[in-house]
Design a protein around this motif. Structure first.
Motif, PDB file in Angstrom:
ATOM      1  N   VAL A  93      13.366 -15.395 -23.272  1.00  0.00           N
ATOM      2  CA  VAL A  93      14.373 -16.262 -22.661  1.00  0.00           C
ATOM      3  C   VAL A  93      15.504 -16.458 -23.681  1.00  0.00           C
ATOM      4  N   LEU A  94      16.682 -15.915 -23.374  1.00  0.00           N
ATOM      5  CA  LEU A  94      17.847 -16.010 -24.251  1.00  0.00           C
ATOM      6  C   LEU A  94      18.719 -17.174 -23.807  1.00  0.00           C
ATOM      7  N   ARG A  95      19.219 -17.921 -24.793  1.00  0.00           N
ATOM      8  CA  ARG A  95      19.912 -19.173 -24.476  1.00  0.00           C
ATOM      9  C   ARG A  95      21.180 -19.331 -25.314  1.00  0.00           C
ATOM     10  N   LEU A  96      21.990 -20.263 -24.920  1.00  0.00           N
ATOM     11  CA  LEU A  96      23.071 -20.759 -25.746  1.00  0.00           C
ATOM     12  C   LEU A  96      22.432 -21.773 -26.683  1.00  0.00           C
ATOM     13  N   GLY A  97      21.966 -21.293 -27.824  1.00  0.00           N
ATOM     14  CA  GLY A  97      21.127 -22.090 -28.703  1.00  0.00           C
ATOM     15  C   GLY A  97      19.851 -21.328 -28.998  1.00  0.00           C
ATOM     16  N   GLN A  98      18.757 -22.034 -29.170  1.00  0.00           N
ATOM     17  CA  GLN A  98      17.505 -21.391 -29.578  1.00  0.00           C
ATOM     18  C   GLN A  98      16.910 -20.529 -28.460  1.00  0.00           C
ATOM     19  N   ASN A  99      16.613 -19.269 -28.795  1.00  0.00           N
ATOM     20  CA  ASN A  99      15.884 -18.394 -27.879  1.00  0.00           C
ATOM     21  C   ASN A  99      14.399 -18.716 -27.942  1.00  0.00           C
ATOM     22  N   ILE A 100      13.708 -18.477 -26.835  1.00  0.00           N
ATOM     23  CA  ILE A 100      12.285 -18.820 -26.768  1.00  0.00           C
ATOM     24  C   ILE A 100      11.492 -17.651 -26.197  1.00  0.00           C
ATOM     25  N   LEU A 101      10.412 -17.303 -26.894  1.00  0.00           N
ATOM     26  CA  LEU A 101       9.414 -16.374 -26.363  1.00  0.00           C
ATOM     27  C   LEU A 101       8.328 -17.189 -25.688  1.00  0.00           C
ATOM     28  N   PHE A 102       8.091 -16.919 -24.421  1.00  0.00           N
ATOM     29  CA  PHE A 102       7.016 -17.583 -23.693  1.00  0.00           C
ATOM     30  C   PHE A 102       5.847 -16.619 -23.514  1.00  0.00           C
ATOM     31  N   LYS A 103       4.679 -17.060 -23.944  1.00  0.00           N
ATOM     32  CA  LYS A 103       3.458 -16.283 -23.777  1.00  0.00           C
ATOM     33  C   LYS A 103       2.874 -16.533 -22.392  1.00  0.00           C
ATOM     34  N   GLY A 104       2.595 -15.453 -21.659  1.00  0.00           N
ATOM     35  CA  GLY A 104       1.981 -15.587 -20.351  1.00  0.00           C
ATOM     36  C   GLY A 104       0.514 -15.966 -20.457  1.00  0.00           C
ATOM     37  N   LEU A 105       0.094 -16.922 -19.654  1.00  0.00           N
ATOM     38  CA  LEU A 105      -1.296 -17.389 -19.652  1.00  0.00           C
ATOM     39  C   LEU A 105      -2.055 -16.936 -18.415  1.00  0.00           C
ATOM     40  N   GLY A 106      -1.375 -16.263 -17.504  1.00  0.00           N
ATOM     41  CA  GLY A 106      -1.977 -15.901 -16.228  1.00  0.00           C
ATOM     42  C   GLY A 106      -1.653 -16.930 -15.171  1.00  0.00           C
ATOM     43  N   GLU A 107      -1.753 -16.531 -13.900  1.00  0.00           N
ATOM     44  CA  GLU A 107      -1.492 -17.416 -12.764  1.00  0.00           C
ATOM     45  C   GLU A 107      -0.118 -18.092 -12.873  1.00  0.00           C
ATOM     46  N   CYS A 108       0.861 -17.330 -13.416  1.00  0.00           N
ATOM     47  CA  CYS A 108       2.267 -17.774 -13.493  1.00  0.00           C
ATOM     48  C   CYS A 108       2.458 -19.030 -14.340  1.00  0.00           C
ATOM     49  N   GLN A 109       1.626 -19.184 -15.375  1.00  0.00           N
ATOM     50  CA  GLN A 109       1.774 -20.269 -16.344  1.00  0.00           C
ATOM     51  C   GLN A 109       2.115 -19.667 -17.710  1.00  0.00           C
ATOM     52  N   PHE A 110       2.860 -20.427 -18.527  1.00  0.00           N
ATOM     53  CA  PHE A 110       3.372 -19.907 -19.790  1.00  0.00           C
ATOM     54  C   PHE A 110       3.333 -21.004 -20.848  1.00  0.00           C
ATOM     55  N   GLU A 111       3.311 -20.572 -22.123  1.00  0.00           N
ATOM     56  CA  GLU A 111       3.438 -21.519 -23.223  1.00  0.00           C
ATOM     57  C   GLU A 111       4.395 -20.954 -24.267  1.00  0.00           C
ATOM     58  N   ARG A 112       5.101 -21.827 -24.924  1.00  0.00           N
ATOM     59  CA  ARG A 112       6.023 -21.440 -25.987  1.00  0.00           C
ATOM     60  C   ARG A 112       5.233 -20.747 -27.100  1.00  0.00           C
ATOM     61  N   ALA A 113       5.764 -19.630 -27.637  1.00  0.00           N
ATOM     62  CA  ALA A 113       5.023 -18.864 -28.643  1.00  0.00           C
ATOM     63  C   ALA A 113       5.850 -18.547 -29.884  1.00  0.00           C
ATOM     64  N   ASN A 114       7.016 -19.182 -30.057  1.00  0.00           N
ATOM     65  CA  ASN A 114       7.848 -18.894 -31.229  1.00  0.00           C
ATOM     66  C   ASN A 114       7.086 -19.077 -32.530  1.00  0.00           C
ATOM     67  N   GLU A 115       6.401 -20.202 -32.658  1.00  0.00           N
ATOM     68  CA  GLU A 115       5.690 -20.489 -33.904  1.00  0.00           C
ATOM     69  C   GLU A 115       4.451 -19.603 -34.036  1.00  0.00           C
ATOM     70  N   GLN A 116       3.717 -19.422 -32.965  1.00  0.00           N
ATOM     71  CA  GLN A 116       2.500 -18.619 -32.992  1.00  0.00           C
ATOM     72  C   GLN A 116       2.782 -17.171 -33.395  1.00  0.00           C
TER      73      GLN A 116
END
Length: 544
Positions: free
Chosen positions: A129-152
């Motif tokens: 996800v590219l943004r005006l500001g901090q970009n974020i990588l979201f890790k897929g968890l299945g069933e269309c759910q996601f969690e932030r993964a920048n730090e991981q």
């Protein structure tokens, strides 16, 4: 008398319906023109890409399957509006309809562009996800759910105006190499003129569990990136499309990747000549069937088709857009002296006749008076002599919006490619391909898989052989404008009922030729290089 009137009314209705459903054939070329039906009213797709100057560019959509039902789901950038995930509810062959996803952490503001990718090769799609500001990588968890993964994953999201993305897997790496394209440096003195931010290249960390610190790559206000194997060497290079608006000395770029060394830029000494355009988007296809990818570059005014002439030795290109009829430099809808503004572009076969077609998203930047205000999107259909003709109006694509990104995917799994358009300040365009069974060609849809890392086989080539003709497709992530699709690979087969298929994997290994029947869905795994056929469910189910 009343009975006769009723009979006449019924007869008129039948005749009218027959005329409306009759196949539309271009008289000069004999090419079938698909009918694109507007499903916006029933789609439930409501996200508008909004914002002022900071959001004149961007406006993307990611198309991918997040709940394993095979139907592509959609995630829209919203600019100042919140981004939104939509779950595909379409019935097979039916109208396109979606439900709001429940992953509330994806409902971010300042989202400019978005792309699907399986970063950690767990078989579940992730999101860049590219943004005006901090970009974020979201890790897929299945069933269309996601969690932030920048730090991981040790991904530094930065604080730039990011507009473009591409990814590849370098040789023997379990993790991908990521490229982030950045636009104007908002913090620099004198912005925006001459103040383009560097791009960034993220390579896998030695610990093999995330990314190392990025390498900065000199750039000139990038709006599209694409890792592509221009010389069929087995190693993808990074093509960069830059917008000359804020740096008159900017140019298109090509960067070479080599193991364990810093990335370096190709120059005119290598054969890569300077090209200075308002670079907006990249579309890739082997247009002349010589085995090498060619590149369509969108711009303001005439667009470019860079045909590979280097025979795999040098990155040399000549412009063939005018000769093939795809400059698309003015609106097709009116005789205007003003030039067009083009954004997302994508090659695809919309009528399944084996001839490649080209979609181009159009729309004024905002209110630029020197460029057309009424600038509809293009649907350029391929002809048998290798040229193209404009078919958007006859196909029913009459809307005039400020379109930016787009997705060309089979949303209802009927073997026909549909179109999703991201529009500034307007709801998305939703065009369902409703072809006539009388003339539409056969097709096949392929899912190309590895069972270890690089699950979606990025960097592989698909070759499909029918009647002494080979169609080729390079599997990539990136290109276009602010938008990415990842999933099934669609091929039109024309009248052919059988097709021979082989995969050239990223390491150069070639599978055996495999024969498949037409109008099928199939998966090919690298480990066994065999076709596994499957059939999607009749309708998509909402996953929570």
């Amino acid at each position: 008398m009343r009975i006769l009137l009723m009979i006449g009314t019924v007869f008129l209705t039948v005749v009218t319906a027959t005329a409306e459903n009759a196949p539309l054939i271009d008289e000069q070329s004999g090419i079938y023109i698909p009918s694109m039906i507007n499903d916006q009213a029933t789609s439930n797709l409501r996200t508008r890409y909004t914002g002022d100057w900071d959001y004149f560019v961007g406006g993307g959509v990611a198309a991918f399957d997040c709940n394993d039902d095979h139907y592509p789901d959609l995630y829209f950038a919203g600019g100042q509006t919140k981004a939104q995930l939509y779950i595909n509810q379409s019935k097979r062959g039916g109208a396109l309809t979606f439900a709001n996803g429940t992953a509330q952490n994806l409902n971010l503001d300042k989202v400019v562009a978005t792309y699907p990718i399986d970063i950690n090769s767990d078989g579940i799609m992730d999101l860049m996800v590219l943004r005006l500001g901090q970009n974020i990588l979201f890790k897929g968890l299945g069933e269309c759910q996601f969690e932030r993964a920048n730090e991981q994953w040790n991904f530094n999201g930065g604080d730039e105006w990011s507009t473009a993305f591409s990814a590849t897997w370098e040789a023997d790496e379990n993790w991908p190499t990521l490229a982030i394209g950045n636009y104007v440096d908002r913090k620099a003195e004198g912005t925006p003129w001459g103040t383009c931010s560097d791009n960034q290249l993220f390579r896998p960390a030695d610990s093999d569990d995330g990314f190392a610190e990025p390498q900065n790559l000199k750039a000139y206000c990038t709006l599209s990136l694409l890792f592509s194997d221009w010389n069929r060497s087995g190693n993808q290079s990074l093509r960069v499309s830059n917008d000359r608006q804020y740096n008159k000395n900017g140019r298109e770029q090509l960067w070479r990747l080599a193991p364990d060394v810093a990335t370096t830029e190709y120059t005119k000494d290598d054969g890569f000549k300077k090209l200075n355009i308002w670079g907006m988007g990249i579309a890739s296809h082997d247009v002349n069937a010589d085995g090498y990818p060619d590149y369509f570059l969108t711009s303001m005014g005439d667009n470019k088709l860079r045909l590979n002439t280097g025979a795999g030795e040098k990155p040399k290109y000549k412009n063939m857009a005018f000769k093939l009829g795809i400059t698309a430099h003015k609106p097709w809808s009116e005789d205007s002296a003003l030039l067009s503004t083009a954004w997302h572009a994508q090659f695809a076969d919309f009528n399944n006749d084996t001839l490649i077609d080209l979609f181009i998203a159009k729309g004024n930047v905002d209110q630029m008076p020197d460029f057309a205000q009424h600038d509809p999107n293009n649907l350029l259909l391929g002809k048998r002599d290798g040229t193209f003709f404009e078919a958007a109006e006859k196909a029913g694509m009459h809307a005039i919006n400020l379109t930016r990104g787009a997705a060309i995917v089979d949303l209802n799994l009927d073997g026909l490619l549909d179109i999703i358009e991201v529009n500034r300040n307007e709801v998305p365009g939703v065009l369902r391909n409703l072809a006539s069974d009388q003339v539409i060609g056969n097709w096949i849809a392929l899912d190309i898989r590895r069972l270890d890392y690089n699950k979606n086989s990025i960097g592989a080539w698909i070759e499909l052989h029918i009647n002494d003709k080979i169609q080729r497709k390079e599997i990539t992530i990136g290109g276009g404008h602010a938008s990415g699709s990842l999933g099934l690979h669609h091929f039109g087969l024309g009248e052919a009922k059988l097709a021979d298929i082989r995969i050239i994997w990223p390491n150069g290994q070639k599978s055996n030729w495999m024969t498949a029947k037409a109008n099928q869905f199939a998966t090919i795994n690298k480990q066994d290089s065999a076709l596994t056929f499957w059939s999607p469910s009749n309708n998509a189910e909402m996953m929570h």
